[in-house]
Design a protein around this motif. Structure first.
Motif, PDB file in Angstrom:
ATOM      1  N   THR A   1       0.813  -1.213   0.000  1.00 47.41           N
ATOM      2  CA  THR A   1       0.000   0.000   0.000  1.00 47.41           C
ATOM      3  C   THR A   1       0.851   1.269   0.000  1.00 47.41           C
ATOM      4  OG1 THR A   1      -0.159   0.179   2.418  1.00 47.41           O
ATOM      5  CG2 THR A   1      -1.786  -1.220   1.300  1.00 47.41           C
ATOM      6  N   LEU A   2       2.172   1.132   0.163  1.00 50.35           N
ATOM      7  CA  LEU A   2       3.049   2.302   0.283  1.00 50.35           C
ATOM      8  C   LEU A   2       4.043   2.382  -0.865  1.00 50.35           C
ATOM      9  CD1 LEU A   2       3.927   2.322   4.099  1.00 50.35           C
ATOM     10  CD2 LEU A   2       2.193   3.694   2.910  1.00 50.35           C
ATOM     11  N   LEU A   3       4.149   3.566  -1.446  1.00 50.86           N
ATOM     12  CA  LEU A   3       5.149   3.870  -2.469  1.00 50.86           C
ATOM     13  C   LEU A   3       6.155   4.857  -1.894  1.00 50.86           C
ATOM     14  CD1 LEU A   3       5.974   3.755  -5.583  1.00 50.86           C
ATOM     15  CD2 LEU A   3       4.640   5.878  -5.791  1.00 50.86           C
ATOM     16  N   HIS A   4       7.450   4.577  -2.086  1.00 55.22           N
ATOM     17  CA  HIS A   4       8.482   5.442  -1.526  1.00 55.22           C
ATOM     18  C   HIS A   4       9.254   6.217  -2.585  1.00 55.22           C
ATOM     19  CE1 HIS A   4       7.771   2.436   1.670  1.00 55.22           C
ATOM     20  NE2 HIS A   4       8.046   3.430   2.486  1.00 55.22           N
ATOM     21  N   ILE A   5       8.863   6.118  -3.830  1.00 56.20           N
ATOM     22  CA  ILE A   5       9.519   6.858  -4.911  1.00 56.20           C
ATOM     23  C   ILE A   5       8.820   8.204  -5.053  1.00 56.20           C
ATOM     24  CG2 ILE A   5      10.105   6.895  -7.363  1.00 56.20           C
ATOM     25  CD1 ILE A   5      10.102   3.853  -7.315  1.00 56.20           C
ATOM     26  N   GLY A   6       9.425   9.240  -4.502  1.00 56.19           N
ATOM     27  CA  GLY A   6       8.879  10.586  -4.608  1.00 56.19           C
ATOM     28  C   GLY A   6       9.596  11.381  -5.676  1.00 56.19           C
TER      29      GLY A   6
ATOM     30  N   TRP B   1       3.367   3.162 -11.445  1.00 57.78           N
ATOM     31  CA  TRP B   1       4.205   2.743 -10.332  1.00 57.78           C
ATOM     32  C   TRP B   1       3.735   1.377  -9.854  1.00 57.78           C
ATOM     33  CZ3 TRP B   1       1.329   7.426  -9.320  1.00 57.78           C
ATOM     34  CH2 TRP B   1       0.173   7.254  -8.543  1.00 57.78           C
ATOM     35  N   ALA B   2       4.606   0.677  -9.159  1.00 57.86           N
ATOM     36  CA  ALA B   2       4.274  -0.669  -8.679  1.00 57.86           C
ATOM     37  C   ALA B   2       5.106  -0.971  -7.442  1.00 57.86           C
ATOM     38  CB  ALA B   2       4.526  -1.720  -9.759  1.00 57.86           C
TER      39      ALA B   2
ATOM     40  N   GLY C   1       9.652  -6.495  -2.084  1.00 60.19           N
ATOM     41  CA  GLY C   1      10.873  -5.817  -1.676  1.00 60.19           C
ATOM     42  C   GLY C   1      11.440  -4.860  -2.705  1.00 60.19           C
ATOM     43  N   LYS C   2      10.664  -4.540  -3.736  1.00 66.75           N
ATOM     44  CA  LYS C   2      11.131  -3.583  -4.743  1.00 66.75           C
ATOM     45  C   LYS C   2       9.984  -2.688  -5.174  1.00 66.75           C
ATOM     46  CE  LYS C   2      12.068  -4.217  -9.163  1.00 66.75           C
ATOM     47  NZ  LYS C   2      12.677  -4.620 -10.450  1.00 66.75           N
ATOM     48  N   GLU C   3      10.329  -1.457  -5.552  1.00 64.41           N
ATOM     49  CA  GLU C   3       9.357  -0.519  -6.082  1.00 64.41           C
ATOM     50  C   GLU C   3       9.836  -0.032  -7.444  1.00 64.41           C
ATOM     51  OE1 GLU C   3       8.444   2.516  -3.219  1.00 64.41           O
ATOM     52  OE2 GLU C   3       8.343   1.079  -1.553  1.00 64.41           O
ATOM     53  N   THR C   4       8.896   0.208  -8.326  1.00 64.73           N
ATOM     54  CA  THR C   4       9.198   0.613  -9.693  1.00 64.73           C
ATOM     55  C   THR C   4       8.293   1.765 -10.087  1.00 64.73           C
ATOM     56  OG1 THR C   4       9.759  -1.673 -10.261  1.00 64.73           O
ATOM     57  CG2 THR C   4       9.395  -0.164 -12.085  1.00 64.73           C
ATOM     58  N   ALA C   5       8.824   2.714 -10.833  1.00 68.41           N
ATOM     59  CA  ALA C   5       8.004   3.788 -11.386  1.00 68.41           C
ATOM     60  C   ALA C   5       8.476   4.086 -12.801  1.00 68.41           C
ATOM     61  CB  ALA C   5       8.094   5.047 -10.529  1.00 68.41           C
ATOM     62  N   LYS C   6       7.523   4.237 -13.700  1.00 69.69           N
ATOM     63  CA  LYS C   6       7.823   4.730 -15.036  1.00 69.69           C
ATOM     64  C   LYS C   6       7.510   6.218 -15.057  1.00 69.69           C
ATOM     65  CE  LYS C   6       6.997   2.444 -18.738  1.00 69.69           C
ATOM     66  NZ  LYS C   6       6.328   1.708 -19.842  1.00 69.69           N
ATOM     67  N   LEU C   7       8.461   7.002 -15.544  1.00 68.92           N
ATOM     68  CA  LEU C   7       8.356   8.453 -15.497  1.00 68.92           C
ATOM     69  C   LEU C   7       8.489   9.050 -16.889  1.00 68.92           C
ATOM     70  CD1 LEU C   7      10.862   9.046 -12.535  1.00 68.92           C
ATOM     71  CD2 LEU C   7       8.398   8.556 -12.380  1.00 68.92           C
TER      72      LEU C   7
ATOM     73  N   THR D   1      -0.202   0.580 -10.517  1.00 71.07           N
ATOM     74  CA  THR D   1      -1.090   1.676 -10.879  1.00 71.07           C
ATOM     75  C   THR D   1      -0.603   2.342 -12.153  1.00 71.07           C
ATOM     76  OG1 THR D   1      -1.575   2.065  -8.533  1.00 71.07           O
ATOM     77  CG2 THR D   1      -2.141   3.815 -10.062  1.00 71.07           C
ATOM     78  N   VAL D   2      -1.523   2.558 -13.087  1.00 65.76           N
ATOM     79  CA  VAL D   2      -1.236   3.203 -14.370  1.00 65.76           C
ATOM     80  C   VAL D   2      -1.962   4.534 -14.388  1.00 65.76           C
ATOM     81  CG1 VAL D   2      -1.365   2.990 -16.878  1.00 65.76           C
ATOM     82  CG2 VAL D   2      -1.050   0.946 -15.478  1.00 65.76           C
TER      83      VAL D   2
END
Length: 349
Positions: A108-113, A124-125, A129-135, A246-247
């Motif tokens: 439920t938490l995203l840490h990529i600000g 973002w996803a 143990g990993k987070e991903t964001a397309k920017l 999330t897209v």
């Protein structure tokens, strides 16, 4: 990671350009949406366009340019330009710099600000143990990954090099590249933006400049809500939320939230999807079920259970894995789903 998690993981990745966490899932959503639209048109039920079809069109037109060209799937008059969607901050949850051990641990938490006025989130996803964001960085798509030292040491993170692999520690900020599809170079960089925090970024194109722009815009002092306007408050016994994807690249025209609910002991699960379309009227099937007193539709052909009373959005559970939880479990999840009142106002989520 269970076998079921691994199968889900395969649907959320695009190997040609590193981790793309929703492309293939979105393709299937588009195909399902367009198929439903064709069936409804053939049956004379109107010409409204499904949310999935709208979202798919936006994805094709946006930087996810490797999705199949499915043709026009947008209603006349939909000319609203995409604007940045900022995930809501979660008060009291520390950022990655303060608690790197929490990166990717809570779906439920995203840490990529991101710095204000900088790159724009496309996706973002969070999982495993990993987070991903397309920017969107100046019109080019950069994929940013974040994990922690304990994950790299204990289990590893997909698509990120180990700390003690061949060639030594690669998290020194250097850039490497290789030819991708059609000979277009893909540039990659790995670095440590904070103690205990390990990052990677990749971008296709003529040069690596967007990698540095993305790194400069990265902020690790806050935690954000990965699930956006959707919360799951009731899960079947033994099941847990394991993944959030999330897209948002087409906001405010459309966006989607996809959550994986898995019973790891039984290796069974379902996906809960919220698909929103701000300017499209969506045909909905007739109710043939009730979920916690609310109208719902069970589609055995499409293997999904959908709530029908959410304006401008579709909320449903799909039974799309080899081993799936049943309709009763899906009803439990949907019955406890909470959707924000103002789906077009992220500040209220």
């Amino acid at each position: 990671m269970t076998d079921l998690d691994q199968r889900i993981d395969q649907t959320l990745r695009e190997h040609a350009e590193g981790p793309v966490d929703a492309d293939r899932l979105l393709v299937h959503a588009v195909l399902r949406g367009r198929s439903r639209v064709r069936r409804r048109r053939a049956a004379g039920t109107g010409v409204a366009v499904g949310v999935a079809a709208l979202l798919g069109f936006g994805a094709v037109a946006a930087p996810m340019d490797r999705l199949p060209r499915l043709g026009p799937a947008i209603t006349p008059g939909l000319t609203e330009a995409a604007v940045p969607l900022i995930p809501p901050r979660v008060d009291g949850a520390p950022g990655a710099a303060a608690r790197p051990d929490q990166i990717g641990k809570d779906p439920t938490l995203l840490h990529i600000g991101l710095a204000p006025g900088g790159p724009r989130y496309l996706e973002w996803a969070v999982a495993g143990g990993k987070e991903t964001a397309k920017l969107d960085v100046g019109g080019r798509t950069v994929t940013v990954e974040l994990t922690s030292i304990d994950v790299l040491r204990l289990t590893g993170a997909w698509n990120m090099p180990p700390l003690d692999g061949p060639g030594g520690n690669r998290y020194d900020g250097s850039v490497v590249h290789a030819d991708g599809p059609d000979g277009v170079p893909i540039w990659r960089r790995y670095w440590q933006p904070a103690p205990g925090v390990y990052a990677g970024a990749s971008v296709p194109g003529p040069d690596e400049a967007p990698l540095y722009d993305a790194a400069e815009a990265l902020r690790l002092d806050q935690a954000y809500g990965c699930t956006g306007p959707l919360r799951l408050t009731a899960l079947p016994a033994g099941a847990q939320l394991t993944r959030c994807s999330t897209v948002v690249g087409t906001f405010p025209a459309a966006y989607a939230v996809m959550l994986a609910v898995i019973d790891e002991d039984r290796d069974m699960g379902i996906t809960v999807e919220l698909q929103y379309a701000g300017t499209t009227v969506t045909d909905k099937p007739p109710a043939n079920r009730t979920v916690d007193g609310r109208p719902a539709h069970f589609d055995p052909a499409g293997a999904r259970l959908e709530l029908l009373d959410i304006p401008r959005a579709q909320l449903f559970a799909t039974f799309n894995y080899e081993r799936s939880l049943g309709e009763a479990q899906a009803a439990t999840v949907l019955g406890g789903a909470r959707v924000a009142e103002h789906l077009d106002q992220p500040g209220t989520w």
